[in-house]
Design an enzyme around this catalytic site. Structure first.
Site, PDB file in Angstrom:
ATOM      1  N   GLN A 242       0.840  -1.212   0.000  1.00  0.00           N
ATOM      2  CA  GLN A 242       0.000   0.000   0.000  1.00  0.00           C
ATOM      3  C   GLN A 242       0.868   1.253   0.000  1.00  0.00           C
ATOM      4  OE1 GLN A 242      -2.148   0.469   3.661  1.00  0.00           O
ATOM      5  NE2 GLN A 242      -3.560   1.994   2.832  1.00  0.00           N
ATOM      6  N   GLY A 243       0.777   2.037  -1.060  1.00  0.00           N
ATOM      7  CA  GLY A 243       1.583   3.254  -1.151  1.00  0.00           C
ATOM      8  C   GLY A 243       0.725   4.489  -0.939  1.00  0.00           C
TER       9      GLY A 243
ATOM     10  N   GLU B 185      -4.536   9.494  18.443  1.00  0.00           N
ATOM     11  CA  GLU B 185      -4.923  10.907  18.611  1.00  0.00           C
ATOM     12  C   GLU B 185      -5.984  11.284  17.575  1.00  0.00           C
ATOM     13  OE1 GLU B 185      -1.800   9.851  18.498  1.00  0.00           O
ATOM     14  OE2 GLU B 185      -1.095  10.280  20.526  1.00  0.00           O
TER      15      GLU B 185
ATOM     16  N   GLU C  66     -13.366  -2.940   5.277  1.00  0.00           N
ATOM     17  CA  GLU C  66     -13.493  -4.222   5.937  1.00  0.00           C
ATOM     18  C   GLU C  66     -13.170  -4.036   7.411  1.00  0.00           C
ATOM     19  OE1 GLU C  66     -14.971  -6.686   5.865  1.00  0.00           O
ATOM     20  OE2 GLU C  66     -13.821  -8.111   7.022  1.00  0.00           O
TER      21      GLU C  66
END
Ligand SMILES: Cc1cc2nc3c(=O)[nH]c(=O)nc-3n(C[C@H](O)[C@H](O)[C@H](O)COP(=O)(O)OP(=O)(O)OC[C@H]3O[C@@H](n4cnc5c(N)ncnc54)[C@H](O)[C@@H]3O)c2cc1C
Length: 390
Positions: A126-127, A378, A244
């Site tokens: 995943q980029g 956060e 998902e």
């Protein structure tokens, strides 16, 4: 726990349990029981076995090689995998990219990629994140300029898990500069073997190499690798991040780690006494168990009621936040139980990997990251403050 499974659900759980018992390779189970992350070859080996049974992509429709399972059975499958413990189907392939392709992909993309994703014939990474674009992802600057039938991509990604083993990357790139920074972003599939792609390792605090920087220097990507419309990649990214959610709470992983902590506390002796005989430790284990159970019930409530998921998106933030905290508490306890012995051990291959304490300290360090990736704690608190407290 009495979650009052229907007879069909209970039968499904037995079916999954029996399948895992029979088919999960013993060496993979043993390494994972000791707390190690599955190696890429373990994930591939096990996912192919799951795929033979049609369970590699639990939520995909059957026509694309999925199991077509409803939410409850998906969760049962997931929890049994955690409980075993067994590698989960590769999240980047199944939950993230697969989910997006099924919604936004062309017929050609779905037909080509889905079976390969399910069988991990192709491993995707995943980029998304870049230096300066993490929590504030829409600030990303990697550019893709259209030239005829190609895009030419230039820029840098960071914290890219498994880029060093991946065959392809799905990346968010900027195809135009718009006044709203979420606009003008596109979702591209890039072959990691393309000329101009460079991967540089980042070794994390657990001493392992999971993460990387990925550089794109004049990388040519066919226009047919665009997913969804040009400039509308933010829509795909949002869908992907929400898609998902059964995985978000990490309930099964918390249970499995707590069970291992109980096992260590019962089998380790100090000055002739079992660790579990210390009432303070026994109470700590019990409280953690009660908290995980409450978390589990919240997760079931969330997943089994589509109205909650639709009307109360803050639930997902609660599950991410609480899941991170509980997993961190559990792995902290495990590291404490391992004492100084844990510090001596490194999660190397060979004998050391099978030492009962080899992974406790490195995994303690690794799970510090859980409150950062997938939306930091956060940021989850910000969402809760805005959507619940107003
Ligand atoms: C182990 C690991 C694996 C990862 N794998 C991938 C991957 O495969 N692919 C990928 O694309 N990315 C991946 N990431 C990156 C991850 O998504 C980012 O690290 C994350 O989004 C945080 O971004 P950042 O690191 O730029 O930190 P920043 O966004 O700069 O945040 C720094 C600190 O500021 C706080 N902060 C930021 N904004 C706010 C706000 N609005 N209010 C309050 N506090 C705020 C954060 O909570 C954090 O404590 C991975 C990260 C880790 C740690």
């Amino acid at each position: 726990m009495d979650l009052r499974l229907t007879p069909t659900q209970a039968a499904f759980r037995e079916e999954v349990r029996a399948f895992i018992e029979e088919r999960l390779p013993a060496d993979i189970r043993e390494r994972m029981r000791r707390g190690h992350a599955p190696r890429p070859q373990d994930t591939v080996r096990w996912q192919r076995i799951l795929n033979e049974r049609g369970w590699a992509a639990p939520h995909w429709p059957k026509e694309f090689g999925g199991a077509g399972l409803d939410t409850a059975r998906r969760l049962i499958l997931l929890e049994e995998l955690y409980r075993a413990p067994a590698p989960l189907p590769l999240g980047f392939n199944i939950n993230l990219l697969g989910t997006v392709l099924l919604r936004y992909g062309t017929e050609e993309q779905k037909t080509f990629f889905c079976p390969r994703l399910a069988n991990v014939d192709l491993w995707f990474c995943q980029g998304f994140s870049e230096p300066g674009a993490g929590s504030d992802l829409a600030s990303l600057r990697t550019r893709a300029v259209r030239q005829g039938e190609h895009y030419v991509v230039d820029g840098q990604k960071i914290w890219t898990t498994s880029a060093h083993v991946a065959d392809w990357i799905f990346a968010l790139v900027r195809t135009s500069q718009e006044s709203r920074k979420q606009d003008g972003i596109s979702f591209l599939l890039i072959d990691m073997k393309s000329p101009g792609v460079t991967v540089r390792p980042i070794v994390s605090i657990d001493g392992e190499h999971h993460l990387n920087e990925v550089f794109f220097d004049n990388v040519k990507v066919p226009v047919t690798n665009l997913v969804g419309d040009e400039g509308k990649g933010w829509e795909c990214a949002k869908y992907l991040l929400n898609a998902e959610r059964s995985y978000i709470a990490s309930v099964g992983l918390c249970w499995e780690r707590l069970e291992y902590a109980r096992h260590l506390a019962t089998t380790t002796t100090q000055a002739g006494k079992r660790l579990i005989d210390d009432p303070k430790l026994a109470a700590e284990l019990a409280v953690l168990g009660a908290e995980i159970r409450a978390h589990e019930l919240t997760n079931w409530r969330f997943l089994s009621d589509p109205d909650i998921a639709r009307n109360k998106p803050a639930y997902a933030s609660v599950l991410k936040l609480k899941g991170s905290e509980l997993l961190q508490e559990t792995t902290t306890l495990l590291a404490r139980l391992s004492g100084t012995t844990g510090l001596e051990r490194r999660p190397a291959e060979g004998d050391d990997a099978l030492h009962p304490l080899a992974a406790t300290v490195p995994r303690y360090f690794f799970y510090r990251a859980m409150s950062i990736y997938g939306g930091s704690s956060e940021v989850q608190k910000d969402i809760l403050a805005k959507t619940v407290l107003g």
